[in-house]
Structure formats: C-alpha cells, structure tokens
Scaffold this motif. Structure first.
Motif, PDB file in Angstrom:
ATOM      1  N   LEU A  69     -67.089 -77.735  14.500  1.00 15.07           N
ATOM      2  CA  LEU A  69     -66.553 -77.412  13.181  1.00 15.07           C
ATOM      3  C   LEU A  69     -65.458 -76.373  13.371  1.00 15.07           C
ATOM      4  N   LEU A  70     -64.447 -76.449  12.548  1.00 16.91           N
ATOM      5  CA  LEU A  70     -63.363 -75.472  12.645  1.00 16.91           C
ATOM      6  C   LEU A  70     -63.761 -74.159  12.000  1.00 16.91           C
ATOM      7  N   THR A  71     -63.241 -73.083  12.545  1.00 18.31           N
ATOM      8  CA  THR A  71     -63.457 -71.762  11.962  1.00 18.31           C
ATOM      9  C   THR A  71     -62.142 -71.286  11.358  1.00 18.31           C
ATOM     10  N   TRP A  72     -62.169 -70.107  10.777  1.00 15.90           N
ATOM     11  CA  TRP A  72     -60.997 -69.558  10.112  1.00 15.90           C
ATOM     12  C   TRP A  72     -59.777 -69.663  11.007  1.00 15.90           C
ATOM     13  N   PRO A  73     -58.597 -70.003  10.501  1.00 12.68           N
ATOM     14  CA  PRO A  73     -58.225 -70.242   9.108  1.00 12.68           C
ATOM     15  C   PRO A  73     -58.281 -71.713   8.713  1.00 12.68           C
ATOM     16  N   LEU A  74     -58.963 -72.528   9.473  1.00 14.84           N
ATOM     17  CA  LEU A  74     -58.954 -73.969   9.235  1.00 14.84           C
ATOM     18  C   LEU A  74     -60.265 -74.517   8.699  1.00 14.84           C
ATOM     19  N   GLU A  75     -61.135 -73.678   8.174  1.00 13.43           N
ATOM     20  CA  GLU A  75     -62.469 -74.157   7.811  1.00 13.43           C
ATOM     21  C   GLU A  75     -62.461 -75.246   6.746  1.00 13.43           C
ATOM     22  N   ASN A  76     -61.369 -75.421   6.011  1.00 11.08           N
ATOM     23  CA  ASN A  76     -61.326 -76.488   5.008  1.00 11.08           C
ATOM     24  C   ASN A  76     -60.900 -77.838   5.602  1.00 11.08           C
ATOM     25  N   ILE A  77     -60.456 -77.849   6.842  1.00 14.01           N
ATOM     26  CA  ILE A  77     -60.076 -79.095   7.502  1.00 14.01           C
ATOM     27  C   ILE A  77     -61.318 -79.684   8.164  1.00 14.01           C
ATOM     28  N   CYS A  78     -61.614 -80.933   7.843  1.00 13.93           N
ATOM     29  CA  CYS A  78     -62.752 -81.645   8.431  1.00 13.93           C
ATOM     30  C   CYS A  78     -62.213 -82.792   9.283  1.00 13.93           C
ATOM     31  N   PHE A  79     -62.894 -83.081  10.359  1.00 15.20           N
ATOM     32  CA  PHE A  79     -62.396 -84.101  11.278  1.00 15.20           C
ATOM     33  C   PHE A  79     -63.549 -84.797  11.975  1.00 15.20           C
ATOM     34  N   ASN A  80     -63.202 -85.915  12.595  1.00  8.63           N
ATOM     35  CA  ASN A  80     -64.143 -86.636  13.428  1.00  8.63           C
ATOM     36  C   ASN A  80     -63.317 -87.392  14.456  1.00  8.63           C
ATOM     37  N   MET A  81     -63.886 -87.609  15.624  1.00 11.18           N
ATOM     38  CA  MET A  81     -63.174 -88.391  16.628  1.00 11.18           C
ATOM     39  C   MET A  81     -64.126 -89.363  17.298  1.00 11.18           C
ATOM     40  N   SER A  82     -63.544 -90.438  17.798  1.00 12.74           N
ATOM     41  CA  SER A  82     -64.293 -91.443  18.534  1.00 12.74           C
ATOM     42  C   SER A  82     -63.373 -91.962  19.625  1.00 12.74           C
TER      43      SER A  82
END
Length: 152
Positions: free
Chosen positions: A96-109
């Motif tokens: 999970l991203l931490t500050w300042p990007l905590e509102n960005i959600c992602f997933n990878m495969s």
C-alpha cells in the motif's frame, strides 16, 4: 508498429487520476540491461533482498522489472522520484502506498514476461494477466484428476 502497440497509447510523463477512472498500464519484463540496472536502482532494500532470493536469473530480472516499472508508474502520479516512494504492507503482504500517495490504489499482475498495472483513486482495484498455452494433454489430465460429472 505491432498490433499490440497499436492499441496502447504512449505513456505521458505526469498523469492525474479521478475517482471515476482506472488507468491500465503494461510493461515488458525483459528490458535491455541498462534499463534493468536503472529500474533496480529505484527498488527499496527489502525489494532488492526479495529479488536476490530468486534462484533463476530470469525470475529475478522479472521481479526487478515488475517492481521497478510499478515505481516508475506511481512516480508519474506524484511527480516523485520512484526511489523515494514508500510502501506499507497489509497483514496479507499487499503493498500500500504511504504519504503523499495514500489515495492512489493499484494492483499488478505478471505472467510470461508481461506485466499489467491498474491504478485508481480511493478504491480497491484488481487486475490479472495469465499466459495461455496449448495443453494437448488437457483431457487426459482432467480424466486423471477429476471425477466424471453425472448429468441428469
């Protein structure tokens, strides 16, 4: 231009995302050696440690490329140096991203040298890619491992 390249846009340097969008990115996990070294330099020490645990060089390089490209992509949303992006981890190990990007959600495969990334804002997202290969013995495998289905 290949057929696959025709359907994908060239990636912009800086991007923004709204809560109603999901951006999908793709990357080849077999970059040239200079690019692989560059991506490796952006990884955290724990990511480098994980990469070093792979026995096969190809798997190690795929891990480095997948995580390096993830950092490069996320850096475009924040205008941050990819090496400065920090992650925390869920109890199940999901980054999970931490500050300042905590509102960005992602997933990878990733599978067979191809990675897909999904990026959105303020909501969970998932993505999956799987290499489909011919299995001429699929019927014999099914007979060996599965019970027949009784149809009425």
């Amino acid at each position: 231009m290949t057929e696959l390249e025709y359907f994908w846009n060239v990636s912009p340097q800086n991007v923004a995302i709204s809560e109603t969008e999901v951006h999908v990115w793709r990357a080849c996990l077999e970059p040239e050696e200079p690019k692989l070294r560059e991506l490796s330099q952006t990884l955290s020490s724990d990511e480098r440690t994980k990469a070093d645990r792979f026995y096969f060089e190809r798997d190690r390089n795929h891990f480095i490329a997948a995580h390096g490209f993830l950092r490069a992509i996320l850096g475009r949303y924040s205008d941050m140096n990819p090496a400065h992006i920090t992650f925390s981890y869920s109890p199940h190990g999901k980054p999970l991203l931490t500050w300042p990007l905590e509102n960005i959600c992602f997933n990878m495969s990733h599978s067979n040298g191809l990675a897909l990334y999904a990026v959105t804002s303020n909501r969970h997202v998932g993505i999956d890619v799987e290499y489909v290969r011919p299995m001429p013995d699929a019927e014999e495998l099914a007979k060996h491992f599965f019970l027949p289905v009784n149809m009425p």
